[in-house]
Design an enzyme around this catalytic site. Sequence first.
Site, PDB file in Angstrom:
ATOM      1  N   THR A 209      57.905  31.498  24.699  1.00 44.32           N
ATOM      2  CA  THR A 209      56.330  31.880  24.455  1.00 44.32           C
ATOM      3  C   THR A 209      55.692  31.205  25.522  1.00 44.32           C
ATOM      4  OG1 THR A 209      56.712  31.824  22.026  1.00 44.32           O
ATOM      5  CG2 THR A 209      54.671  31.380  22.705  1.00 44.32           C
TER       6      THR A 209
ATOM      7  N   LEU B 251      61.134  36.203  15.770  1.00 43.36           N
ATOM      8  CA  LEU B 251      61.499  35.819  14.655  1.00 43.36           C
ATOM      9  C   LEU B 251      61.232  34.499  14.003  1.00 43.36           C
ATOM     10  CD1 LEU B 251      63.609  33.114  15.300  1.00 43.36           C
ATOM     11  CD2 LEU B 251      64.763  34.459  16.721  1.00 43.36           C
ATOM     12  N   ARG B 252      61.637  34.552  12.716  1.00 47.05           N
ATOM     13  CA  ARG B 252      61.163  33.111  11.708  1.00 47.05           C
ATOM     14  C   ARG B 252      62.611  32.495  11.599  1.00 47.05           C
ATOM     15  NH1 ARG B 252      59.209  36.328   6.912  1.00 47.05           N
ATOM     16  NH2 ARG B 252      61.108  37.400   7.593  1.00 47.05           N
TER      17      ARG B 252
ATOM     18  N   LYS C 241      51.842  37.466  21.361  1.00 50.44           N
ATOM     19  CA  LYS C 241      52.762  36.376  20.764  1.00 50.44           C
ATOM     20  C   LYS C 241      51.783  35.232  20.317  1.00 50.44           C
ATOM     21  CE  LYS C 241      55.718  33.850  19.308  1.00 50.44           C
ATOM     22  NZ  LYS C 241      56.352  33.910  18.028  1.00 50.44           N
TER      23      LYS C 241
ATOM     24  N   GLY D 206      53.573  23.533   9.805  1.00 55.69           N
ATOM     25  CA  GLY D 206      54.689  22.877  10.717  1.00 55.69           C
ATOM     26  C   GLY D 206      55.369  23.494  11.359  1.00 55.69           C
TER      27      GLY D 206
ATOM     28  N   CYS E 233      56.749  25.981  16.088  1.00 51.22           N
ATOM     29  CA  CYS E 233      55.839  26.990  16.882  1.00 51.22           C
ATOM     30  C   CYS E 233      54.509  27.054  16.716  1.00 51.22           C
ATOM     31  CB  CYS E 233      56.434  28.554  16.332  1.00 51.22           C
ATOM     32  SG  CYS E 233      58.048  28.804  17.439  1.00 51.22           S
TER      33      CYS E 233
ATOM     34  N   ARG F 257      61.205  19.824  13.257  1.00 51.12           N
ATOM     35  CA  ARG F 257      60.286  19.735  14.166  1.00 51.12           C
ATOM     36  C   ARG F 257      59.012  20.021  13.632  1.00 51.12           C
ATOM     37  NH1 ARG F 257      62.405  23.317  19.018  1.00 51.12           N
ATOM     38  NH2 ARG F 257      63.349  24.546  17.414  1.00 51.12           N
TER      39      ARG F 257
END
Length: 426
Positions: free
Chosen positions: A121, A151-152, A202, A255, A258, A325
Amino acid sequence: MKVTVIGTGFVGVVSAAVYASFGNQVIGLDIDENKIKLLEKGQVPFYEPDLQELLLEQQAKGKLRFTTSYQEAINEAEIIIIAVGTPSASDGTADLKYVLASAESLAPYLKENAIVVIKSTVPPGTLEKVISVIKEKISTKFYGASLPEFLREGSAVFDTLNPDRIVIGAEDDFVFTKLEELHKTLKAPVVHCKVASAQMAKYTANSYLATRITFINEVANLCEKNGADIEEVIKAIGYDKRIGQHYWYPGLGYGGSCFPKDVKELAAYSRTVGESGNLLNRVDEINKDRIFRLLKKFAEESGGFKDKTIAILGLSFKPNTDDMREAPSTKIIPFLSDKKAKVRSYDPMAKYNPLATDNHQQFSSIEEACENADIIMAVVEWPEIISFDFSKVKNNKKQTFIDCRNQFNPERVKNWQYQYLGIGKR
Ligand SMILES: NC(=O)c1ccc[n+]([C@@H]2O[C@H](COP(=O)([O-])OP(=O)(O)OC[C@H]3O[C@@H](n4cnc5c(N)ncnc54)[C@H](O)[C@@H]3O)[C@@H](O)[C@H]2O)c1
């Protein structure tokens, strides 16, 4: 086709394994030797459903291998996909050091007419920087493109095999044709667009989703003041086709690796082009405050955290991943420790790395984490957590159950003899 994926993190390993499963000859490249050693042995360095099986299958077929050598990975590659990290720098902008370092390292080995694709990204202007880094080193003809990833984590393999769309940002028909061919197995719409449009798409998608979460959290705050129930409000608004029932998640705030970064980066990018980025600045600030605002509210409603034993169920940033993260747990546990609470946690996959000041212990079952708890916080909606019968761990004290993701029926929890606290409802 011969494909190389640079960066074997969440995005890189999934992409490499999926492109191999389409029949391509794929090499995954990373500078992290430990990661590559594990991957060479067929071990995924993180938890992602279905990935381990796919990786082993493609390695056994001889379609997928891993290396730390740029020469080996780039020499014959027709398509080179950059999927390295782009963390936010201290001013919020995307730190492109890993992207530009990989461009510099790949340049000497680039073959004629290879396509260098950015999947990481990145803001508009980045592909031009990558191209100029490469051109400083070589005069070989090559192409550039943007192929943002949507994608997740937690459903990354499924998402990559069943994408809502594929976005290809490029300037040449040759590039569109080759990248479309790379995805020809998939039945998704393909959007051909300018490079900058792909990069904006994105950031826009993630910033919109983060804003949607922040918006419903603000509405949840109001519901708590006036006795409305946020779940009833969501149901009522969702019948409006312009709004829909999907993707309304009142909770502790967004959270993960990303959303927080992409909101900050788009806001910072706005400032670099002379715009204020005010909406996104505010979304970021509201989201940062949210968890602490709720923790203070929960403390007031449950009689305070000091000297309490508190069970934290769910440490990852969402279910089906071990990624921590920007996970709520990384803020909740230090906050509770600071308030002199004793924290007992459980997660099916994530391992919490405690700070020296954390008064915290991680256990290997829900039962153990809830032992002697005054407060149970269901933080992440792992199936194992939301299907658990908490009457089994009820003790004789007054106990509070905090449903951070509104996954439990309040009446059921009250029948188990807990005080129930949810989000956006009384
Ligand atoms: N994680 C997600 O859910 C997700 C989803 C969509 C898009 N993205 C984007 O994809 C990109 C990658 O994200 P991620 O979560 O996979 O990152 P990650 O941190 O898991 O992995 C990045 C990898 O790149 C490697 N790397 C760094 N510099 C390198 C270099 N010079 N050469 C080779 N390898 C190098 C690192 O060692 C690491 O293994 C980011 O831009 C992110 O915003 C992530």
